[in-house]
Write a protein that holds these residues in place. Sequence first.
Motif, short mmCIF file in Angstrom:
data_model
loop_
_atom_site.label_atom_id
_atom_site.label_comp_id
_atom_site.label_asym_id
_atom_site.label_seq_id
_atom_site.Cartn_x
_atom_site.Cartn_y
_atom_site.Cartn_z
N LYS A 4 0.82 -1.20 0.00
CA LYS A 4 0.00 0.00 0.00
C LYS A 4 0.86 1.26 0.00
N SER A 5 0.41 2.25 -0.72
CA SER A 5 1.14 3.52 -0.71
C SER A 5 0.85 4.25 0.60
N THR A 6 1.71 5.23 0.90
CA THR A 6 1.52 6.02 2.12
C THR A 6 0.12 6.65 2.12
N LYS A 7 -0.27 7.16 0.96
CA LYS A 7 -1.57 7.83 0.87
C LYS A 7 -2.71 6.85 1.16
N ALA A 285 10.93 16.55 1.16
CA ALA A 285 11.60 16.28 2.44
C ALA A 285 10.93 15.10 3.16
N LEU A 286 9.61 15.08 3.15
CA LEU A 286 8.91 13.98 3.81
C LEU A 286 9.10 12.66 3.05
N ALA A 287 9.15 12.75 1.73
CA ALA A 287 9.41 11.53 0.94
C ALA A 287 10.80 11.00 1.23
N ASN A 288 11.75 11.89 1.47
CA ASN A 288 13.10 11.46 1.86
C ASN A 288 13.04 10.81 3.24
N GLY A 289 12.26 11.39 4.14
CA GLY A 289 12.08 10.79 5.47
C GLY A 289 11.53 9.37 5.35
N ILE A 290 10.57 9.20 4.47
CA ILE A 290 9.98 7.86 4.25
C ILE A 290 11.03 6.90 3.69
N VAL A 454 5.68 10.74 -6.00
CA VAL A 454 7.05 10.24 -5.85
C VAL A 454 7.05 8.73 -5.69
N GLU A 455 6.14 8.21 -4.88
CA GLU A 455 6.11 6.77 -4.64
C GLU A 455 5.76 6.01 -5.92
N LYS A 456 4.89 6.60 -6.74
CA LYS A 456 4.53 5.95 -8.00
C LYS A 456 5.71 5.90 -8.97
N LEU A 457 6.65 6.83 -8.78
CA LEU A 457 7.86 6.82 -9.63
C LEU A 457 8.92 5.87 -9.09
N GLY A 458 8.62 5.19 -7.98
CA GLY A 458 9.56 4.22 -7.44
C GLY A 458 10.31 4.72 -6.21
N GLY A 459 9.82 5.77 -5.59
CA GLY A 459 10.50 6.30 -4.39
C GLY A 459 11.44 7.44 -4.77
N LEU A 460 11.90 8.16 -3.75
CA LEU A 460 12.63 9.40 -4.02
C LEU A 460 13.96 9.21 -4.76
N ALA A 463 13.11 8.63 -8.32
CA ALA A 463 12.52 9.82 -8.96
C ALA A 463 13.60 10.85 -9.28
N VAL A 464 14.58 10.98 -8.39
CA VAL A 464 15.67 11.93 -8.63
C VAL A 464 16.55 11.45 -9.79
N ALA A 465 16.86 10.17 -9.79
CA ALA A 465 17.69 9.62 -10.86
C ALA A 465 17.02 9.82 -12.22
N LYS A 466 15.70 9.78 -12.25
CA LYS A 466 14.96 9.95 -13.51
C LYS A 466 14.86 11.42 -13.93
N GLY A 467 15.24 12.34 -13.05
CA GLY A 467 15.19 13.76 -13.41
C GLY A 467 13.85 14.42 -13.12
#
Lengths: 587, 140
Positions: A4-7, A285-290, A454-460, A463-467
């Motif tokens: 399950k996603s955080t949401k 920031a919260l996604a990084n925390g997760i 962010v979670e749908k992109l595979g996590g932070l 998502a960063v690596a993908k730009g």
Amino acid sequence: MGDKSTKEILESVLDEERKEGNSLYNPKALEVIQQSFEKWKNTVVSEKDRENWEMTPHTIIGSNIPRGLIYTPLDIADLDYEVDLGYSEGEPYTRGIHSNMYRGQTWTQRQLSGAGSPEYVNNRIKFLLDHGATGTNLALDLATVQMFDSDEPEADGMVATVGVPIDCVQDFESIYKDIPIDKVSSSIVTHYPRNTSIIFPMYLVMAEKRGYGWDKLPGSVQNDFIMENVVRSACEWIPPKDDFRVQCDNIEFLRNEVPKWNYVTLNGYNLREEGTSGVTEMAVALANGIAIMDDMLRRGYDPDWTAKRMAFFWAPANDFFEEVARIRAARRLWYRIMKYKYQAKDPRSCWMRCHVQTSGISLQRVEPFVNIVRAAYHALAAILGGAQSLHVDGYDEAYSVPGEESSLLGLRTQQLINAETQVTQVVDPLGGSFYVEALTDDIERRILDEIDEVEKLGGLPEAVAKGWLHHKVISYLLEEERMIEDGRIKVVARNYFRDPNVKEPPVVTQPYDSKIRDQMVDKLKKWRKERDNDKVKGCLEDIVRAGKEGKNITYYTVEAARAGATEGEMRRAFTESFGTWRPPVYA
Amino acid sequence: MSSDREKIRVLLAQFPLESHSRGAFTVANMLRDSGMEVVYIGNSLPEQIVSSAVQENVDVVGISTLCGGELALGEKVMKLALEKGIKDSAVFVMGGIFPPEDEPKLKEMGFEALFTPGATREDIANTINDCIGKKRGAKV
């Protein structure tokens, strides 16, 4: 937890909690209000105001969230006091993390300690402490931030310009000379995971040489891979997934070895200043925390153990109520994530503790004294939002690093809010405002939606690596620039009531002193001569190996710092171990 | 540099350790919108800035700086530009945050235009056009 996603997790729990039907207003009262509201709206309010009921404020780094003309109980009809607000130091912490908030303890008044040689900064820290600062905040010069030694060619012209230079342990000894580092907490602005892993061990070696046990040391580092991979410009990067791993290596090391230290300051601030909304600032920031919580779980650590020392860093800007609501929203959301996604048991793990620095990008070059007023509003919003620690920017931000006068004025602004305005007497004074509560709900929802993205992109890290984030930032800042140009964003004295005859006032700036680099180079030469160079070489090879073998790299940088390795030497070991990466460029 | 081509070519760079890129990104996009061609090389040593300017045959060299180094590194850039023979043909400009008292020194070194926070799209494009016009002895 499952897949399950955080949401999804939060939505299902909150639906359950709300089933009790404990909303603040009874249906009958709401019905009456609905009728009187419609009547008022249709008879008293002008047709033009009805048509433009919702307007969207545009501000520098604002979130462009539409606002109604007036807020009533109808806008917070679902508000459940127990579920959504509660009391300070009580779940869900919307109203603050300490029961008596600023009556019990004022926030930490932490001003950056300026630029110059280690010896100069030592004096500056003492000056700020003598004038009532309650913590130290060490800004590093660019060579140190970017992990270069003072004698590398890239460091030419950049030593001690915007902070203090640190090459090796002896520089920390000079900076903190005579400062009781077991009592005064030290914030060391190591932005990146890599420079945290390199610089912070030098601080620890300094502390142990002075006889302080690591378990006694209070303070914080930044250690945020978003800073290294998205926010900063540089000549070289390591891949985001490796940088994220170094971030978590630091966390594991610090949590185990320096338990009173805040091992990460999830830095929304600089990301937002580069160009994002207040919502994205907090979502990332919260996604990084997760991502950190997940990674530490994988390493076998209990969420309560991990979360205890997590801290956040926000940028309060011009949209006053948005800023107050944002801090409240993030506090509630972080609590919900920790409680429902990670089943945290210790209340402390659920606290969104934050340092704030007033927004620098909102300050203007033109008529700089107006910035004193801007920064005071930013600071007030942060305090009304319940921040734990504050830096007020200098009015000379668009000219140079703060001079002594503007730095003191920043501290005086804090003291004024604390001692004269009396806003500190009452906990969460804006709690219960129809508007602030509706905005808090709205912002919390928006942050959660972006976390979901962010979670749908595979996590932070992915998502960063993908730009994804680089792209978001560049489109935001270009649109913002257009809005300033066409006047949708009003900036007083710049595009709104600009004085055609405006002149630059005298602003005292610090001249660059090239002698500091020469001194640093001489000290470094002597340092390299006196250390055991074979031992240093062995330690640097150990760093390369630890990186490749997936060991916690920070245990190895501590050994290297003890042996006398310099920052630049360790940076090269990291690059050798992880290889380089190039972020997408949109210039 | 070539004076008969249609588009003005601009090299944009930052000094090696500059950590801010917002200004460079914003200006790059502004200049492109104004019809110029922008070659963005990011963080670079003075030697790299000048050799890229020669290689890319640009009309303008723009440096974005916020964290100091403008005097020491600016001087180095201009010295190398003189050596490589582009000081008189290309227009050198700088933008970002620097103390007001450095401005006359930078101008004297050969930075023909300096842009500080709040400079508008028109300011920047018009100033660059004027500088190029003066250099070529004819309005572009």
